[in-house]
Design a protein around this motif. Structure first.
Motif, PDB file in Angstrom:
ATOM      1  N   SER A   1     173.032   2.278  12.978  1.00  0.00           N
ATOM      2  CA  SER A   1     172.559   1.062  12.321  1.00  0.00           C
ATOM      3  C   SER A   1     172.604  -0.115  13.293  1.00  0.00           C
ATOM      4  O   SER A   1     171.685  -0.944  13.332  1.00  0.00           O
ATOM      5  CB  SER A   1     173.416   0.750  11.094  1.00  0.00           C
TER       6      SER A   1
ATOM      7  N   MET B   1     167.491   7.927  14.766  1.00  0.00           N
ATOM      8  CA  MET B   1     167.869   7.941  13.352  1.00  0.00           C
ATOM      9  C   MET B   1     167.071   8.993  12.585  1.00  0.00           C
ATOM     10  O   MET B   1     167.629   9.784  11.812  1.00  0.00           O
ATOM     11  CB  MET B   1     167.653   6.557  12.748  1.00  0.00           C
TER      12      MET B   1
ATOM     13  N   LEU C   1     170.653   3.874   5.965  1.00  0.00           N
ATOM     14  CA  LEU C   1     171.462   2.944   6.748  1.00  0.00           C
ATOM     15  C   LEU C   1     172.633   2.469   5.912  1.00  0.00           C
ATOM     16  O   LEU C   1     172.586   2.484   4.688  1.00  0.00           O
ATOM     17  CB  LEU C   1     170.635   1.727   7.184  1.00  0.00           C
ATOM     18  N   ASN C   2     173.673   2.013   6.592  1.00  0.00           N
ATOM     19  CA  ASN C   2     174.765   1.359   5.886  1.00  0.00           C
ATOM     20  C   ASN C   2     174.198   0.141   5.169  1.00  0.00           C
ATOM     21  O   ASN C   2     173.534  -0.697   5.765  1.00  0.00           O
ATOM     22  CB  ASN C   2     175.849   0.945   6.879  1.00  0.00           C
TER      23      ASN C   2
END
Length: 594
Positions: free
Chosen positions: A75, A411, A117-118
């Motif tokens: 992230s 990612m 993502l966080n």
């Protein structure tokens, strides 16, 4: 001594429950952070002999916290390469043309981003965007922030990597002998929660407040500092003759305020203005954008006493003007060190508003912060200046947009490898981290800084607590108490019970702490009752994350609570019905599909 040893041996399970109860009380009272309580609790189990050294250190072999850390770094790489910022700029551009359509697009984008993502950086990024959308659409911002946060939390329930809680539960379940979870195994049930949550938000929006937030809230809750700076068009620049509106550098992080030409500053109708050599573009930009513009070399940047002093060489330091500075009230161009040293001031920040009308003419005030570029000798002289405070190398870094595709590929690759069962999500995430480090998408110190160490320590400590409760027999004792009460309950009732019990605890305690604590208990209960543990574990996984009724129920709730200047009751009023609707939808999906 022998009596105490015998007592500890006989009542191990009860002592474990007593320590757990003390931890629970400490969590609720909040005199210490959840991480401190978890660490002290793990130590207490060790002191009483309920957790031996080998077992304590065995929790560090659990892959869940390491996977969480790797996802933090991935992230961070998307932020560092400017991917997240470009997405925000695109959203704002769409909002200017089609504000109501942009709301729907933001909702969908938030859900997708949060699934991979966080969601904490996602919400931090979206808070100022929601303020802008509120201005564009005329909707009260308080009717947008809580729904945006709810969508982000629900999006995190769509995949295994959506929240750290999901990974913690999956890691403990794997250690307990359950089949590993795939990245999309929880998606059907999370999707049921998302659909129900969106419908509930639309139907219950009248419960949200419509009063404007305080001035403190309008800042969006972010710590980003905006600077006033100037971009000078060089004599040989290829941008000469082009219209300002044709540039892609102006957006959320770089705002054009005016064009200074021949001593005159134009403020209106700038998009159609053609650029000339020597034009000064007066812009408002955050620190990262200024550093990116500096490294690009497309413009000269800032002001200097000697025009031959370049902003593109040497280091950049931050310095605060001391209240005793002799030049307070004078123009920035007249500050003494600018004439005594070969340096260039590339930005000035002032709390609550920008100085002006242009960088050189800005009147100096105490506590103004300057970004100054120069060589090593000049930097040392600035540090010795008694009228400057906190002179140090700027920690703000330039974006690396040329490496954005690598960060995206890393990612996507990690998710893809896991989704197709090529490798586990933990190994895939670590491989992706290695890729972004070796290609310099993010520097090592920034990568480690992107990791929320508080979250990781909390997870490790609660893993140790859960293991200690198991070794002491406390888990078996609790299951023994509960089993007679539930032995005639149908499996569907267990799903609802686990979901809403974990939801209730997570509204009061840390999500990860609840997840680490209840996972082994849930699995043991399922084995004792002879039912499939997987639906119960998924119910726990989502129930521990989908918390909307209190500002402390989830970490992003607190961000929105502060940014929107909400009251505690605002969360309760809208959050309780959403909790119920989402919980019923998720549990029904688990019963019907599980």
């Amino acid at each position: 001594m022998h009596f105490i040893t015998a007592l500890l041996g006989i009542y191990r399970a009860e002592i474990g429950l007593l320590i757990l109860a003390c931890m629970f009380v400490a969590f609720v009272r909040e005199r210490y952070s959840p991480t401190v309580i978890a660490v002290v609790g793990a130590c207490a189990f060790g002191i009483f002999g309920l957790l031996d050294e080998k077992a304590l250190f065995s929790v560090f072999s659990n892959g869940a916290p390491l996977t969480v850390g790797a996802m933090f770094i991935l992230s961070g790489a998307l932020v560092r390469t400017g991917v997240i910022g470009r997405v925000a700029d695109l959203v704002m551009s769409r909002a200017q043309r089609h504000p109501r359509l942009a709301l729907a697009e933001v909702t969908l984008g938030t859900m997708i981003l949060s699934a991979f993502l966080n969601n904490t950086p996602v919400v931090v990024l979206l808070i100022p965007i929601m303020f802008k959308l509120a201005q564009a659409t005329g909707y009260p911002v308080k009717k947008l922030l809580i729904p945006m946060n709810a969508v982000a939390v629900l999006g995190g329930c769509l995949t295994l990597v959506g929240t750290s809680t999901n990974l913690v539960v999956a890691g403990i379940a794997a250690d307990q002998g359950m089949a590993p979870f795939g990245i999309f195994d929880i998606t059907p049930y999370g999707l049921a929660g998302v659909i129900a949550g969106l419908v509930a938000l639309l139907c219950l929006s009248f419960l949200l407040p419509s009063d404007p937030p305080s001035i403190a809230g309008e800042g969006g809750g972010t710590a980003i500092q905006d600077y006033l700076t100037e971009l000078i068009v060089p004599q040989d620049s290829d941008v000469i003759g082009r219209e300002v509106g044709a540039f892609g550098i102006f957006g959320r992080s770089v705002q054009l305020l005016g064009i200074k030409r021949g001593g005159t500053i134009r403020r209106r109708d700038l998009d159609q203005e053609e650029l000339h050599a020597g034009d000064h573009l007066i812009v408002r930009a955050d620190g990262a954008a200024i550093m990116t513009l500096r490294e690009s070399g497309q413009f000269d940047i800032g002001v200097a006493a000697d025009s031959r002093t370049s902003a593109h060489v040497g280091a950049v330091v931050e310095a605060m003007i001391a209240p005793s500075h002799p030049s307070i009230g004078e123009r920035l161009i007249d500050i003494p060190f600018l004439h005594a040293l070969r340096v260039r001031i590339i930005g000035i920040h002032r709390a609550r508003h920008l100085p002006g009308p242009a960088l050189a003419e800005a009147r100096i005030r105490g506590a103004d912060r300057l970004l100054v570029a120069g060589g090593d000798d000049a930097m040392r002289a600035l540090k010795d200046n008694p009228h400057l405070i906190g002179v140090d190398v700027s920690r703000t870094r330039a974006f690396r947009p040329r490496k954005a595709w690598i960060a995206i590929a890393a990612m996507v690759g990690a998710v893809g490898l896991s989704a197709f069962d090529v490798v586990g999500i933990g190994l895939a995430a670590v491989i992706a981290v290695g890729l972004i480090l070796i290609t310099r998408c993010i520097d090592p110190e920034e990568a480690w800084g992107a990791i929320d160490g508080d979250v990781l320590i909390l997870i490790f400590a609660m893993l140790a607590v859960g293991l200690a409760l198991e070794q002491a027999g406390s888990v078996a004792l609790m299951v023994g108490w509960v089993t007679p009460l539930l032995q005639h309950a149908p499996p569907w009732a267990l799903v609802f019970l686990i979901y809403f019990f974990s939801l209730l605890l997570s509204e009061l305690l840390s999500n990860n702490a609840v997840a680490a604590l209840l996972t082994p208990i849930t699995i043991a209960l399922a084995h004792q009752l002879g039912v499939d543990a997987r639906p119960l574990v998924i119910a726990l996984m989502i129930g521990a994350s989908a918390c909307f009724a209190t500002p402390i129920g989830y970490q992003t709730n607190a961000l929105v609570y502060a940014a929107g200047d909400y009251r505690f009751a605002d969360f309760v009023r809208i959050g309780v019905p959403i909790n119920i609707v989402v919980g019923l939808a998720v549990c029904s999906a688990l019963v019907l599909l599980g």
